[in-house]
Design an enzyme around this catalytic site. Structure first.
Site, PDB file in Angstrom:
ATOM      1  N   GLU A 111       0.878   2.860 -29.135  1.00  0.00           N
ATOM      2  CA  GLU A 111       0.607   2.221 -30.417  1.00  0.00           C
ATOM      3  C   GLU A 111       0.117   3.426 -31.604  1.00  0.00           C
ATOM      4  OE1 GLU A 111       0.071   1.454 -27.524  1.00  0.00           O
ATOM      5  OE2 GLU A 111      -0.176  -0.635 -27.371  1.00  0.00           O
ATOM      6  N   CYS A 131      -6.584   0.832 -28.500  1.00  0.00           N
ATOM      7  CA  CYS A 131      -5.503   0.695 -29.626  1.00  0.00           C
ATOM      8  C   CYS A 131      -5.598  -0.483 -30.347  1.00  0.00           C
ATOM      9  CB  CYS A 131      -4.033   0.515 -28.750  1.00  0.00           C
ATOM     10  SG  CYS A 131      -3.522   2.096 -28.297  1.00  0.00           S
ATOM     11  N   CYS A 164      -4.451  -1.636 -24.998  1.00  0.00           N
ATOM     12  CA  CYS A 164      -5.601  -1.029 -24.536  1.00  0.00           C
ATOM     13  C   CYS A 164      -6.828  -1.314 -25.653  1.00  0.00           C
ATOM     14  CB  CYS A 164      -5.795   0.292 -24.068  1.00  0.00           C
ATOM     15  SG  CYS A 164      -6.001   1.688 -25.372  1.00  0.00           S
ATOM     16  N   GLU A 181       1.422  11.748 -22.470  1.00  0.00           N
ATOM     17  CA  GLU A 181       0.397  12.134 -21.720  1.00  0.00           C
ATOM     18  C   GLU A 181       0.112  13.655 -21.719  1.00  0.00           C
ATOM     19  OE1 GLU A 181       1.348  10.153 -18.165  1.00  0.00           O
ATOM     20  OE2 GLU A 181       0.923   8.218 -18.892  1.00  0.00           O
ATOM     21  N   CYS A 208      -1.683   6.910 -26.663  1.00  0.00           N
ATOM     22  CA  CYS A 208      -0.975   5.665 -26.422  1.00  0.00           C
ATOM     23  C   CYS A 208       0.240   5.384 -27.286  1.00  0.00           C
ATOM     24  CB  CYS A 208      -1.814   4.424 -26.445  1.00  0.00           C
ATOM     25  SG  CYS A 208      -2.875   4.187 -25.110  1.00  0.00           S
ATOM     26  N   ASN A 236       3.717   6.735 -25.825  1.00  0.00           N
ATOM     27  CA  ASN A 236       2.981   7.603 -25.161  1.00  0.00           C
ATOM     28  C   ASN A 236       3.018   8.942 -24.732  1.00  0.00           C
ATOM     29  OD1 ASN A 236       4.507   6.312 -23.186  1.00  0.00           O
ATOM     30  ND2 ASN A 236       2.881   6.226 -21.636  1.00  0.00           N
TER      31      ASN A 236
HETATM   32  N1  THU Z   1      -0.368   2.892 -22.516  1.00  0.00           N
HETATM   33  C1  THU Z   1       0.050   2.799 -23.964  1.00  0.00           C
HETATM   34  O1  THU Z   1       0.686   3.601 -24.454  1.00  0.00           O
HETATM   35  N2  THU Z   1       0.046   1.496 -24.493  1.00  0.00           N
HETATM   36  C2  THU Z   1      -0.656   0.395 -24.052  1.00  0.00           C
HETATM   37  O2  THU Z   1      -0.585  -0.559 -24.694  1.00  0.00           O
HETATM   38  C3  THU Z   1      -0.912   0.476 -22.456  1.00  0.00           C
HETATM   39  C4  THU Z   1      -0.824   1.967 -22.139  1.00  0.00           C
HETATM   40  C5  THU Z   1       0.014   4.119 -21.947  1.00  0.00           C
HETATM   41  C6  THU Z   1      -1.246   5.133 -21.714  1.00  0.00           C
HETATM   42  C7  THU Z   1      -0.557   6.030 -20.549  1.00  0.00           C
HETATM   43  O3  THU Z   1       0.094   6.821 -20.800  1.00  0.00           O
HETATM   44  C8  THU Z   1       0.014   4.809 -19.698  1.00  0.00           C
HETATM   45  O4  THU Z   1       0.657   3.855 -20.643  1.00  0.00           O
HETATM   46  C9  THU Z   1      -0.620   4.222 -18.560  1.00  0.00           C
HETATM   47  O5  THU Z   1      -1.902   3.735 -18.886  1.00  0.00           O
END
Ligand code: THU
Length: 133
Positions: A55, A89, A86, A44, A53, A42
């Site tokens: 994925e 994804c 999520c 941000e 994310c 991920n």
């Molecule tokens: N996140 C992912 O990268 N993948 C997931 O399957 C669940 C959530 C990340 C998004 C964000 O950067 C952090 O987790 C918190 O939601």
């Protein structure tokens, strides 16, 4: 603890996550039809909705390398229980993987949950819904 190569790849790339806002690092790995493994974490952003994310990163790496079919997925995070992808994804995974493609959701301390893309996104919207019969 033994660990398959895909979970190990997801675990390794998770270290590179940029998650200063949630402090929740996620790693993902996808195996493509060629057998090559692509990874993502991920990433941000201070403008929160601009974050991506793990994925999505792995899928983007696969497509950038010229591959469009994934055969296996692993996602890992440091959470009390394996973290499910999520909604967005799930749709991204369904774009490139069949319903029966196995997905391993893992925690950094060794918990595993095995599922499939189809189980994660039942009744998914696909290209057939845009065709008139
Ligand atoms: N996140 C992912 O990268 N993948 C997931 O399957 C669940 C959530 C990340 C998004 C964000 O950067 C952090 O987790 C918190 O939601």
């Amino acid at each position: 603890m033994t660990e398959d190569d895909l979970v190990a790849a997801a675990r390794a790339v998770r270290e590179n996550a940029h998650a200063p806002y949630s402090r929740f690092k996620v790693g993902a790995a996808v195996r493509a039809a060629s057998g090559t493994v692509y990874v993502g974490c991920n990433v941000e952003n201070v403008a929160y909705p601009e974050g991506t994310c793990a994925e999505a990163g792995a899928i983007a790496a696969m497509v950038a390398a010229g591959e469009k079919r994934l055969t296996e997925v692993a996602v890992i995070a440091d959470s009390p229980a394996p973290v499910p992808p999520c909604g967005g994804c799930r749709q991204k995974l369904a774009e490139f993987g069949a319903g029966e493609v196995p997905v391993t959701l893992a925690t950094t301390d060794g918990a595993r949950l095995s599922t499939t893309i189809g189980a994660l996104l039942p009744g998914s919207f696909d290209a057939s819904h845009m065709e008139r019969v």
